[in-house]
Design a protein around this motif. Structure first.
Motif, mmCIF file in Angstrom:
data_model
loop_
_atom_site.group_PDB
_atom_site.id
_atom_site.type_symbol
_atom_site.label_atom_id
_atom_site.label_comp_id
_atom_site.label_asym_id
_atom_site.label_seq_id
_atom_site.Cartn_x
_atom_site.Cartn_y
_atom_site.Cartn_z
ATOM 1 N N GLY A 179 46.832 28.199 -29.166
ATOM 2 C CA GLY A 179 47.817 27.541 -30.024
ATOM 3 C C GLY A 179 47.957 28.268 -31.343
ATOM 4 O O GLY A 179 47.169 29.150 -31.672
ATOM 5 N N PHE A 180 48.966 27.904 -32.085
ATOM 6 C CA PHE A 180 49.143 28.508 -33.410
ATOM 7 C C PHE A 180 50.017 27.611 -34.284
ATOM 8 O O PHE A 180 50.708 26.712 -33.769
ATOM 9 N N ASN A 181 49.928 27.845 -35.587
ATOM 10 C CA ASN A 181 50.843 27.221 -36.532
ATOM 11 C C ASN A 181 51.731 28.318 -37.097
ATOM 12 O O ASN A 181 51.263 29.439 -37.315
ATOM 13 N N ALA A 182 52.972 27.987 -37.326
ATOM 14 C CA ALA A 182 53.849 28.962 -37.964
ATOM 15 C C ALA A 182 54.674 28.276 -39.031
ATOM 16 O O ALA A 182 54.875 27.055 -38.998
ATOM 17 N N ASN A 183 55.100 29.093 -39.987
ATOM 18 C CA ASN A 183 55.998 28.622 -41.023
ATOM 19 C C ASN A 183 57.287 29.422 -40.904
ATOM 20 O O ASN A 183 57.240 30.651 -40.834
ATOM 21 N N VAL A 184 58.395 28.738 -40.824
ATOM 22 C CA VAL A 184 59.682 29.430 -40.764
ATOM 23 C C VAL A 184 60.421 29.084 -42.046
ATOM 24 O O VAL A 184 60.798 27.944 -42.281
ATOM 25 N N SER A 185 60.560 30.101 -42.863
ATOM 26 C CA SER A 185 61.161 29.889 -44.161
ATOM 27 C C SER A 185 62.636 30.289 -44.047
ATOM 28 O O SER A 185 62.954 31.450 -43.825
#
Ligand code: BGC
Length: 585
Positions: free
Chosen positions: A57-63
């Motif tokens: 799994g992973f976390n991402a930030n989409v700015s």
């Protein structure tokens, strides 16, 4: 924590919207069409960052930044290159069909203003490679940064950074907080330091108006600023204010838990930062050089106290997941950075926290992420502050990290140093400055070091190196910092006042400051019910011997009989005076 992967740079960050040409085509020359979301010009850029990842799994930030006209109602879309599947998202409503992801604006925030950025976070599962998506669309239009620069219809509201002086402390006096000064002067021998400048802490919404509490006293922010104008008498004067009230504050400790719940970012922005910004922007204060310390301990906690680390806490995991530390810091930087005489310094922990390789670059990267979130840019950042309210020695003169004993490096052998790359704040701050520039901050940023309580003088101060019989004997016999463990942080027994506040003491260092007012407690040594949101942290209890993973399970080393954090702690003040180094004359 896994390294932060970022695709920043693939999507050129264009500050200038330059969408006039596109608007004319789409809007068919009818001015009214510009206000119509259907016909509004769309241009955007996206920065997709994997902020954390684990086995599957992973976390991402989409700015997502809107480079053109304000849109009311937005949908961001992309295709995953692999089998990634979004599990949940925040700041947007996600749906996924096959590899195709669509994020719609949240119900509570439908508008994306011109030039504004929304940070969408999500958690996803995957297996195999976790390649980054390469193409994004906003309302069906590609976010490729391909915008005709054209004339600038939305001039950057940030003032020209050259309006500010390079080092605000140079050639300036610094504000003396009369309330602190009075308490210090009332202590035996306290007169000798009562005229030193200390930080004014905005640690709660009510501190802005002045809440009469023992922490902040009766003076509100305006009262302090009015007093500062008096003290200045026409000369440049630095006013030091600590901005400290993030949602879910102090996620790895309890003593300085704050009043805002983890999700209360809206209140942080509108009830805390906005009113502070309004006061600081008052033309009556335009001649002051206002130095802010932005949100102590918050961002380093998102690096060291999360995920699969032994030191992780559920509270810090939550603050990483919900993005409210990053967004709160971004908001504060942006709003305060718009005021031409404000100099923002972000809190950067201290060497005994982020000096390890696994923490150093990830911290610099998360500082950069925050400084480019929620409207902030690196131009809103004047520098960083190390060691705020901590006890790490400024310079350890009796050993250095590259020393060897019997041909073996002491680094990795001495329990005190462990695998840290730094043994003191000066070397750490100078190196961190370089690293911050490397990750994208301006090359003229400066560092502050809080020397309020890192003097470690008095009778116990070693006068030379320890015996060369072992790495431990050598380091422990010679170190000035006499804490039981470098992770100890609460009301440390044996500490003394450090270097007096000084401008430009060393290359890269804007000043030594006393941001933490000496004599104000770090936390109560036993539970004390209170209306300030403050908890009881056993790291402030001298009988707490088992410790936590964050202090290597050592005793707390705290002084007994301490009051709540921020409250006056006379016995501590007297110890600090007694053990001052340089000594107090
Ligand atoms: C407390 C604040 C206080 C500050 C300065 C912090 O630990 O939480 O309430 O203003 O220290 O003493």
């Amino acid at each position: 924590m896994k390294p932060i992967l970022t695709s920043a740079g693939r999507y050129p960050r264009l500050r200038r919207a330059g969408s006039v040409a596109a608007a004319l085509v789409l809007g068919a020359g009818l001015p009214v069409a510009l206000a119509n979301p259907v016909n509004a010009a769309v241009a955007c850029e996206v920065e997709y960052t994997i902020t954390n990842s684990w086995g599957n799994g992973f976390n991402a930030n989409v700015s997502l930044t809107n480079l053109a006209d304000s849109v009311n109602g937005w949908t961001l879309e992309w295709d995953f290159p692999g089998n990634q599947r979004v599990v949940n998202a925040w700041n947007g409503q996600a749906t996924q069909s096959g590899a195709h992801v669509s994020i719609e604006n949240p119900g509570w925030s439908t508008t994306l203003g011109s030039g504004s950025t929304v940070d969408i976070g999500f958690t996803a599962t995957y297996s195999g490679a976790n390649d980054l998506p390469t193409e994004f669309t906003l309302n069906g239009v590609a976010c490729d940064g391909e915008v005709d620069p054209g004339p600038d219809p939305d001039p950057d509201p940030d003032p020209d950074p050259t309006d500010r002086v390079d080092n605000p402390y140079e050639g300036a006096d610094v504000y003396v907080n009369p309330q602190w000064s009075e308490r210090a002067a009332a202590e035996p021998g306290g007169d000798a330091v009562a005229d030193q400048p200390t930080g004014v802490w905005m640690d709660r919404i009510s501190a802005i108006e002045g809440n009469g509490s023992p922490t902040t006293g009766t003076m509100g922010l305006r009262d302090h600023l009015d007093e500062a104008v008096e003290q200045a008498g026409g000369e440049p004067l630095v006013f030091q204010v600590v901005i400290y009230n993030l949602p879910g504050r102090d996620c790895a400790a309890l003593a300085s838990n704050g009043e805002l719940d983890p999700h209360e970012i809206e209140r942080y922005q509108t009830e805390f930062i906005d009113p502070i910004a309004e006061i600081l922007a008052d033309p009556a204060y335009a001649d002051l050089r206002i130095v802010t310390t932005i949100e102590i301990d918050s961002l380093p906690n998102l690096v060291t106290n999360v995920g699969s680390r032994e030191t992780a806490t559920p509270e810090c995991d939550e603050m990483l997941r919900n993005g409210n530390y990053v967004n709160g810091v971004g908001y504060a930087l942006d709003q305060l950075g718009d005021i031409p005489n404000v100099y923002n310094y972000i809190d950067a922990g201290h060497h005994g926290w982020i000096g390890w390789e696994s923490n150093f670059t990830p911290s610099a990267e998360i500082f950069h992420e925050a400084a480019t979130s929620n409207g902030a840019t690196v131009d809103d950042v004047h520098g960083f502050i190390a060691n705020t309210a901590n006890y790490s020695a400024l310079v350890e003169e009796n050993f250095s990290v590259s020393d060897t004993i019997n041909g073996q490096p002491i680094r990795g052998q001495s329990q005190w140093i462990d695998w840290n790359n730094y043994v003191d704040e000066l070397s750490f701050s100078q190196a961190l400055r370089e690293e911050l520039v490397r990750v994208g901050f301006n090359s003229d940023i400066g560092m502050l070091i809080d020397t309020s309580r890192n003097g470690w003088g008095g009778d116990e101060r070693p006068t030379g190196p320890g015996p060369r019989t072992s790495a431990d004997a050598y380091v422990d016999g010679g170190r000035f910092d006499r804490r039981i463990h470098i992770g100890n942080w609460c009301n440390q027994a044996g500490a003394g006042l450090g270097e007096r506040p000084t401008a430009a003491p060393e290359p890269g260092i804007d000043a030594y400051v006393w941001m933490k007012p000496p004599g104000e407690s770090d936390g109560s040594s036993e539970e004390i019910p209170n209306p300030e949101g403050k908890g009881f942290d056993r790291m402030c209890d001298p009988t707490f011997t088992e410790g936590t993973p964050r202090n290597g399970n050592n005793p707390s080393g705290a002084l007994p009989d301490a009051p709540l954090s921020g409250h006056w702690f006379s016995a501590q003040f007297q110890q600090l005076l007694e053990n001052a180094h340089p000594p107090v004359q």
